[in-house]
Design a protein around this motif. Structure first.
Motif, short mmCIF file in Angstrom:
data_model
loop_
_atom_site.label_atom_id
_atom_site.label_comp_id
_atom_site.label_asym_id
_atom_site.label_seq_id
_atom_site.Cartn_x
_atom_site.Cartn_y
_atom_site.Cartn_z
N ALA A 240 0.81 -1.22 0.00
CA ALA A 240 0.00 0.00 0.00
C ALA A 240 0.85 1.26 0.00
O ALA A 240 0.39 2.32 -0.44
N LEU A 241 2.08 1.18 0.51
CA LEU A 241 2.95 2.35 0.57
C LEU A 241 3.69 2.61 -0.74
O LEU A 241 4.22 3.70 -0.95
N CYS A 242 3.74 1.61 -1.62
CA CYS A 242 4.44 1.79 -2.89
C CYS A 242 3.64 2.65 -3.85
O CYS A 242 2.41 2.67 -3.81
N SER A 243 4.35 3.34 -4.73
CA SER A 243 3.68 4.12 -5.77
C SER A 243 2.88 3.20 -6.67
O SER A 243 3.32 2.09 -6.99
N GLN A 244 1.71 3.64 -7.08
CA GLN A 244 0.91 2.86 -8.02
C GLN A 244 1.35 3.21 -9.44
O GLN A 244 1.56 4.38 -9.76
N VAL A 245 1.46 2.22 -10.29
CA VAL A 245 1.88 2.47 -11.66
C VAL A 245 0.89 1.96 -12.70
O VAL A 245 1.10 2.13 -13.89
N VAL A 246 -0.22 1.35 -12.24
CA VAL A 246 -1.29 1.03 -13.18
C VAL A 246 -2.15 2.27 -13.35
O VAL A 246 -2.22 3.12 -12.46
N TYR A 247 -2.82 2.37 -14.48
CA TYR A 247 -3.55 3.60 -14.82
C TYR A 247 -4.59 3.96 -13.77
O TYR A 247 -4.64 5.11 -13.31
N GLU A 248 -5.42 3.02 -13.36
CA GLU A 248 -6.48 3.34 -12.41
C GLU A 248 -5.90 3.79 -11.08
O GLU A 248 -6.44 4.69 -10.43
N GLY A 249 -4.78 3.18 -10.68
CA GLY A 249 -4.13 3.59 -9.44
C GLY A 249 -3.59 5.00 -9.51
O GLY A 249 -3.73 5.79 -8.57
N VAL A 251 -4.69 7.35 -11.51
CA VAL A 251 -5.85 8.24 -11.54
C VAL A 251 -6.32 8.51 -10.11
O VAL A 251 -6.64 9.65 -9.75
N ASP A 252 -6.35 7.47 -9.29
CA ASP A 252 -6.75 7.64 -7.89
C ASP A 252 -5.77 8.54 -7.15
O ASP A 252 -6.15 9.43 -6.39
N ASP A 253 -4.47 8.31 -7.35
CA ASP A 253 -3.45 9.14 -6.70
C ASP A 253 -3.57 10.61 -7.12
O ASP A 253 -3.33 11.52 -6.32
N THR A 254 -3.93 10.84 -8.37
CA THR A 254 -3.94 12.20 -8.92
C THR A 254 -5.26 12.92 -8.70
O THR A 254 -5.28 14.10 -8.32
N PHE A 255 -6.37 12.22 -8.94
CA PHE A 255 -7.68 12.89 -8.93
C PHE A 255 -8.59 12.45 -7.78
O PHE A 255 -9.68 12.97 -7.64
N VAL A 283 -13.32 2.30 -23.33
CA VAL A 283 -11.92 2.69 -23.24
C VAL A 283 -11.33 2.43 -21.85
O VAL A 283 -10.24 1.87 -21.72
N PHE A 284 -12.05 2.85 -20.81
CA PHE A 284 -11.50 2.73 -19.47
C PHE A 284 -11.20 1.28 -19.10
O PHE A 284 -10.15 0.97 -18.52
N ASN A 285 -12.11 0.38 -19.43
CA ASN A 285 -11.88 -1.03 -19.11
C ASN A 285 -10.68 -1.60 -19.84
O ASN A 285 -10.06 -2.56 -19.39
N GLU A 286 -10.33 -1.01 -20.97
CA GLU A 286 -9.19 -1.50 -21.73
C GLU A 286 -7.86 -1.04 -21.17
O GLU A 286 -6.82 -1.64 -21.44
N ILE A 287 -7.87 0.05 -20.39
CA ILE A 287 -6.59 0.61 -19.93
C ILE A 287 -6.42 0.63 -18.42
O ILE A 287 -5.33 0.87 -17.92
N ARG A 288 -7.49 0.35 -17.66
CA ARG A 288 -7.47 0.55 -16.21
C ARG A 288 -6.38 -0.26 -15.51
O ARG A 288 -5.77 0.19 -14.55
N ASN A 289 -6.14 -1.48 -15.96
CA ASN A 289 -5.17 -2.36 -15.30
C ASN A 289 -3.79 -2.32 -15.93
O ASN A 289 -2.90 -3.09 -15.55
N GLU A 290 -3.60 -1.44 -16.90
CA GLU A 290 -2.34 -1.40 -17.64
C GLU A 290 -1.28 -0.53 -16.96
O GLU A 290 -1.61 0.46 -16.31
N HIS A 291 -0.02 -0.93 -17.14
CA HIS A 291 1.09 -0.09 -16.71
C HIS A 291 0.99 1.24 -17.44
O HIS A 291 0.70 1.30 -18.64
N PHE A 292 1.20 2.32 -16.71
CA PHE A 292 0.95 3.65 -17.26
C PHE A 292 1.77 3.93 -18.52
O PHE A 292 1.31 4.66 -19.41
#
Length: 580
Positions: A240-249, A251-255, A283-292
């Motif tokens: 949980a302390l590591c930076s998230q690098v998947v797109y949805e993560g 997005v959560d960190d930023t917005f 679109v979102f379902n296609e990229i949400r789990n992807e490495h940024f």
């Protein structure tokens, strides 16, 4: 780029039933106050309520006006006031102040308080102390399971983490047990249950007690979910302390995703816009789990393909153009709007991460996880603190260093008296500990200096790493092969990929025994490949993506139940006593 599941993957249960049950119960409670009424809603409940019963549904059941519970006098002229609130002392003071103000003004109204998800005796005690207990009717809306996605259920209790893991407050244990009981009632018994952590143990035992009291409800039912894993958040703070690098993560960190929605502001094409984070398609379902790093290229290609589809209009005759407008144009415009939203989000994320020197940050985290270049990593964190980049980010890095190195080896510095209580909280929660005197950087460096000459000074880092005391994290990481270099999501996949094995190991000194129960009922092979993971204290989108990835690879499907979706910033903010 999405995670297509194998053809033999089991089907997910239909969780829409949970929303219908919650809506019907709320309507029943509102109708117990017949006639027109004004509804006061606590801010934390506004987004969850909108997912269950929107304004039009509330209006149908004689809710006249909606107000937010806030620290100012009510302006309502209604003769009936209804309050939908969390069971918090401050909310009871607010209700009591309104009732007492009406009494002073000689006004008589009806008052009803609906607690969500449960009513606490302490709240009723406050109403009694304020002299309004007899004037207010109390009830509870047992709403504790909000479907945010087809595979994600949230209890929407962000305070759970601080209440239990810092304060030791066990009041939400019953809510967890009730939620598990409801799921087993609706979707059949759980044949195999595993757990690790003290909170898990208490929740499991209370849940089993509820099951025994109502044993007939699930007897003979076919199980839909074959395995349940219950995990305390403090079993694994590192992920949980590591930076998230998947797109949805990111997005959560930023917005800040809230209840499956995130607001982009000016990033969404120049106007304030929002995009659904859950139960969405396209679109979102296609990229949400992807490495940024893969996302922007994918969106660019999508945009080119979309333009090519628009360009097909050239050369069309009248009939073809009519078909194009009636059948395709609306869909293309919708896809164009969504592409604009996500391209804008990507640009905002890249601007923010460039300012933070994201690559250097990720490099430091990797070094801490793998146990090398600790000296350089420590210098990076100290520089981060000195530059005052972000107090929350600095706290996160310090905690990650502390956990991976079995204590914080940073040199004593003055961070400001306003942070003293925050540091105390972090230590109490086990997120930040001090190394023993013999294991500090200075002491170990002194030992190293005796082993090397001036010409070999460049090897101090390597010698330091070999002499540094091994932490519990390092030993467990090696034993379970946690840190693996996956393309998808780095550490999170490695940590959670070891989930079944990790649940068979006790956390050193925890004193908790994993709950391992197997029922006589034989679950079908399909249900045995459907796994529910329960996070007590919150989970991140990176962890969810990691398990989705694991499920796709192994032919399983995962369901997630969490007290709240969280990230590293929220964890730090929960411990912080400094108001932003």
């Amino acid at each position: 780029m999405a995670f297509p599941h194998r053809p033999d993957a089991p089907e997910l249960p239909d969780f829409s039933m949970l929303k219908r049950l919650a809506r019907d119960q709320l309507i029943y409670l509102l109708e117990q106050l017949p006639g027109k009424k004004d509804l006061f809603i606590e801010a934390d409940l506004m987004s969850p309520l909108d997912r269950i019963a929107n304004v039009s549904i509330l209006k149908q059941h004689e809710v006249d006006k909606l107000y937010k519970v806030e620290n100012k006098p009510a302006v309502s002229s209604s003769e009936q006031l209804c309050f939908l609130v969390r069971p918090r002392i401050k909310n009871m003071r607010y209700v009591a102040s309104l009732v007492n103000a009406d009494k002073l003004a000689g006004r008589t109204r009806k008052y009803k308080v609906i607690f969500s998800p449960q009513k606490f005796h302490a709240c009723e005690m406050v109403l009694e102390e304020e002299g309004v207990y007899g004037d207010v009717s109390c009830d509870e809306w047992a709403f504790s399971l909000l479907p945010l996605d087809v595979d994600l259920l949230s209890m929407e209790l962000p305070e759970f983490f601080r209440d239990y893991f810092l304060e030791g407050d066990q009041r939400w244990i019953n809510t967890v047990a009730q939620a598990l009981h409801l799921l087993s009632t609706l979707y059949g018994p759980f044949p195999n249950c595993y757990g690790i952590g003290r909170c898990t143990k208490m929740s499991y035992e209370l849940w089993r007690k509820l099951e025994e009291e109502e044993d007939g409800e699930t007897k003979g039912r076919r199980p839909e979910i074959g395995h349940v894993f219950l995990l305390d958040r403090d079993v694994d703070f590192v992920t949980a302390l590591c930076s998230q690098v998947v797109y949805e993560g990111l997005v959560d960190d930023t917005f800040r995703v809230k209840c499956g929605k995130w607001h982009l502001g000016e990033a969404g094409g120049g106007a304030r816009s929002s995009a659904p984070g859950g139960l969405s398609q396209g679109v979102f379902n296609e990229i949400r789990n992807e490495h940024f790093s893969n996302v922007f290229g994918f969106l660019s290609q999508k945009a080119r393909n979309l333009q090519a589809q628009y360009d097909r209009r050239r050369g069309m005759d009248i009939k073809q153009m009519k078909n194009f407008v009636s059948q395709e144009l609306k869909g293309l415009k919708q896809e164009h709007r969504l592409l604009s939203v996500h391209i804008g989000a990507c640009e905002s994320i890249m601007k923010k991460k460039t300012k933070q020197d994201f690559q250097e940050l990720i490099k430091t985290e990797h070094a801490l996880l793998e146990g090398f270049n600790i000296r350089e990593s420590t210098s990076y964190i100290e520089e981060h603190i000195d530059r005052q980049v972000s107090p929350i980010e600095s706290l996160r890095l310090m905690c990650l260093l502390s956990i991976t190195e079995n204590g914080e080896p940073l040199q004593p510095k003055t961070y400001g008296p306003e942070h003293l209580l925050t540091f105390s909280n972090l230590r109490r929660a086990g997120l930040l500990t001090e190394q023993a005197p013999g294991d500090t950087l200075t002491a170990v460096e002194s030992k190293v200096s005796k082993l090397v000459t001036d010409k070999a000074a460049g090897k101090i880092t390597d010698a330091f790493s070999s002499l540094a005391k091994r932490s519990n994290f390092r030993a467990i990481s090696k034993k379970l092969n946690l840190v693996r270099r996956f393309r998808m999501d780095g550490e999170a996949v490695g940590v959670l990929g070891a989930l079944p094995r990790a649940c068979r190991h006790r956390r050193a000194g925890s004193g908790s025994t994993p709950a391992d129960v197997t029922k006589e009922d034989k679950a079908s092979s399909e249900s045995l490949r459907l796994i529910m993971v329960v996070f007590l204290g919150g989970c991140t989108f990176s962890e969810i993506s990691a398990l989705r990835f694991l499920g796709r690879e192994k032919g399983y499907r995962f369901i997630f139940l969490t007290t709240a979706v969280t990230n590293s910033a929220r964890l730090m903010e929960a411990m912080s006593e400094v108001k932003a």
